[in-house]
Design an enzyme around this catalytic site. Structure first.
Site, PDB file in Angstrom:
ATOM      1  N   TYR A  53      -7.616 -27.721  25.495  1.00 42.44           N
ATOM      2  CA  TYR A  53      -7.147 -27.015  26.698  1.00 42.44           C
ATOM      3  C   TYR A  53      -8.275 -26.850  27.705  1.00 42.44           C
ATOM      4  O   TYR A  53      -8.949 -27.815  28.023  1.00 42.44           O
ATOM      5  CB  TYR A  53      -6.524 -25.663  26.309  1.00 42.44           C
ATOM      6  CG  TYR A  53      -5.692 -25.757  25.068  1.00 42.44           C
ATOM      7  CD1 TYR A  53      -4.544 -26.550  25.068  1.00 42.44           C
ATOM      8  CD2 TYR A  53      -6.051 -25.134  23.880  1.00 42.44           C
ATOM      9  CE1 TYR A  53      -3.772 -26.684  23.934  1.00 42.44           C
ATOM     10  CE2 TYR A  53      -5.279 -25.264  22.739  1.00 42.44           C
ATOM     11  CZ  TYR A  53      -4.153 -26.036  22.781  1.00 42.44           C
ATOM     12  OH  TYR A  53      -3.411 -26.176  21.660  1.00 42.44           O
ATOM     13  N   TYR A  74      10.358 -28.279  18.240  1.00 38.15           N
ATOM     14  CA  TYR A  74       8.970 -27.931  18.584  1.00 38.15           C
ATOM     15  C   TYR A  74       8.452 -26.776  17.723  1.00 38.15           C
ATOM     16  O   TYR A  74       7.327 -26.834  17.200  1.00 38.15           O
ATOM     17  CB  TYR A  74       8.889 -27.591  20.082  1.00 38.15           C
ATOM     18  CG  TYR A  74       7.537 -27.057  20.498  1.00 38.15           C
ATOM     19  CD1 TYR A  74       6.455 -27.922  20.690  1.00 38.15           C
ATOM     20  CD2 TYR A  74       7.322 -25.687  20.666  1.00 38.15           C
ATOM     21  CE1 TYR A  74       5.205 -27.426  21.048  1.00 38.15           C
ATOM     22  CE2 TYR A  74       6.074 -25.194  21.030  1.00 38.15           C
ATOM     23  CZ  TYR A  74       5.022 -26.065  21.212  1.00 38.15           C
ATOM     24  OH  TYR A  74       3.778 -25.583  21.558  1.00 38.15           O
ATOM     25  N   VAL A  92      -3.570 -22.608  17.268  1.00 39.53           N
ATOM     26  CA  VAL A  92      -3.803 -21.161  17.242  1.00 39.53           C
ATOM     27  C   VAL A  92      -3.751 -20.564  15.833  1.00 39.53           C
ATOM     28  O   VAL A  92      -4.002 -19.379  15.670  1.00 39.53           O
ATOM     29  CB  VAL A  92      -2.855 -20.368  18.180  1.00 39.53           C
ATOM     30  CG1 VAL A  92      -3.170 -20.622  19.637  1.00 39.53           C
ATOM     31  CG2 VAL A  92      -1.401 -20.633  17.859  1.00 39.53           C
ATOM     32  N   LYS A 152       0.675 -31.533  17.585  1.00 37.36           N
ATOM     33  CA  LYS A 152       0.983 -32.280  18.818  1.00 37.36           C
ATOM     34  C   LYS A 152       0.426 -33.704  18.776  1.00 37.36           C
ATOM     35  O   LYS A 152       0.960 -34.605  19.415  1.00 37.36           O
ATOM     36  CB  LYS A 152       0.440 -31.524  20.039  1.00 37.36           C
ATOM     37  CG  LYS A 152       1.227 -30.240  20.297  1.00 37.36           C
ATOM     38  CD  LYS A 152       0.584 -29.325  21.315  1.00 37.36           C
ATOM     39  CE  LYS A 152       1.465 -28.092  21.527  1.00 37.36           C
ATOM     40  NZ  LYS A 152       0.781 -26.966  22.154  1.00 37.36           N
ATOM     41  N   SER A 180      -0.733 -26.229  17.087  1.00 39.11           N
ATOM     42  CA  SER A 180      -0.835 -27.320  18.065  1.00 39.11           C
ATOM     43  C   SER A 180      -1.494 -28.585  17.536  1.00 39.11           C
ATOM     44  O   SER A 180      -1.457 -29.616  18.215  1.00 39.11           O
ATOM     45  CB  SER A 180      -1.592 -26.851  19.299  1.00 39.11           C
ATOM     46  OG  SER A 180      -0.761 -26.025  20.067  1.00 39.11           O
TER      47      SER A 180
HETATM   48  N1  GLN Z   1       3.215 -22.860  18.713  1.00 41.22           N
HETATM   49  C1  GLN Z   1       2.190 -22.457  19.614  1.00 41.22           C
HETATM   50  C2  GLN Z   1       2.758 -22.217  20.999  1.00 41.22           C
HETATM   51  O1  GLN Z   1       3.568 -22.977  21.430  1.00 41.22           O
HETATM   52  C3  GLN Z   1       1.104 -23.488  19.636  1.00 41.22           C
HETATM   53  C4  GLN Z   1      -0.052 -23.113  20.521  1.00 41.22           C
HETATM   54  C5  GLN Z   1      -1.389 -23.599  20.003  1.00 41.22           C
HETATM   55  O2  GLN Z   1      -1.607 -23.837  18.828  1.00 41.22           O
HETATM   56  N2  GLN Z   1      -2.341 -23.640  20.902  1.00 41.22           N
HETATM   57  O3  GLN Z   1       2.426 -21.279  21.673  1.00 41.22           O
END
Ligand code: GLN
Length: 304
Positions: free
Chosen positions: A240, A189, A258, A67, A64
């Protein structure tokens, strides 16, 4: 003069003594193969100096953290039109939460949760000629490193198990907030999430957010105002349902993934990246958060 190297070494020995390193993400099967013992940290000052400890040159799945980079590219392409389709409020919910998206009729709370990032991915699929190749080139260019690549195994692994992201994309589509096909948008994505980078590359990639929109090569990639706004979104939405905790403990805009990475920055001063694969119950790197808390406490540097 702060002795950054001594501070990073102190943090390194502190985190190495921690017995609870958190849990590796296993919902993307390919991510569960990572050794939980890794720990790396890299600091890049605006003045150019760099400091590092541990596994700061070992690549990992940035997930993420990507993003923020897609948001930056989308902002440079369509500017404020983004905000017709995505909001800028913290969600207070896990990164893949769906019920708010339904309640709020397909307008994601912010671009740093999955549904918001999927809308940004849709924008890039529309705006870029060769979306995956062009986004990779963008990341390589802002970092000044052409070796950065997607990890195709991770992208495939997530595609095979990404049911919640399919659900989010389908909801967005049903609310007319996706212009391209669910398949095309999620393919992009899953690739952006699979980008493999090490801490030192991430600190370089995020340099433009600390440097008023100018990347390492002194090229303006964003306006000063756009960089400022992205930093505000990182501060309020980058972690988050733990964004408040991160602001409280660390006090820097940043973004987690993650894969266990976190990149944070102090505008006009530095970027800092940390990698420790074990996550806390909110999906953020457990030791990574601790390390950054110690860093801003020991250096007495934060935005507050
Ligand atoms: N690729 C992961 C997902 O979409 C990214 C989530 C993350 O890093 N928090 O679930």
């Amino acid at each position: 003069m702060i002795d950054y190297q001594a501070i990073l070494s102190e943090i390194y020995s502190n985190v190495k003594q921690e017995s609870d390193k958190g849990e590796i993400a296993s919902y993307i099967p390919e991510l569960s193969r990572v050794n939980p013992e890794h720990f790396g940290m890299h600091l890049k000052l605006i003045s150019g100096e760099e400091f590092a400890v541990g596994d700061s040159d070992i690549g990992f799945s940035i997930q993420s953290i990507s993003k923020v980079l897609t948001l930056a590219l989308a902002m440079s392409k369509i500017g404020t039109h983004i905000w017709d389709r995505v909001d800028v409020e913290p969600s207070g919910n896990p990164f893949n939460h769906l019920s708010l998206l339904e309640l709020e009729e397909g307008i994601p709370r912010n671009p740093l949760i999955n549904s918001g990032a999927i809308v940004i991915a849709d924008i890039l699929v529309s705006e870029l000629e060769n979306p995956k190749a062009d986004f990779l080139k963008y990341v390589q260019n802002i970092t000044g490193d052409s070796t950065i690549a997607y990890n195709l195994k991770v992208a495939k692994s997530e595609k095979e198990t990404g049911y919640t992201n399919y659900a989010a994309a389908n909801l967005l589509k049903s609310f007319n907030n996706l212009n391209n096909s669910v398949e095309d948008v999620l393919d992009f994505y899953f690739h952006q999430c699979s980008l493999e980078m090490c801490c030192s590359q991430l600190s370089k990639a995020f340099f433009l957010f600390a440097n008023k929109g100018h990347c390492l090569a002194h090229v303006a990639r964003l306006t000063k105002s756009q960089a400022k706004r992205i930093n505000a979104i990182m501060l309020t939405c980058g972690f988050y349902d733990e964004a408040g905790e991160f602001a409280f403990e660390v006090g820097l805009p940043g973004k987690s993934g993650v894969g266990g990475g976190i990149t944070a920055l102090l505008p006009n001063e530095f970027t800092i990246s940390v990698w420790a694969p074990g996550l806390n119950e909110r999906g953020n790197s457990k030791l990574g958060m601790q390390a950054l808390e110690q860093f801003t406490t020991l250096t007495n540097q934060s935005i507050f």
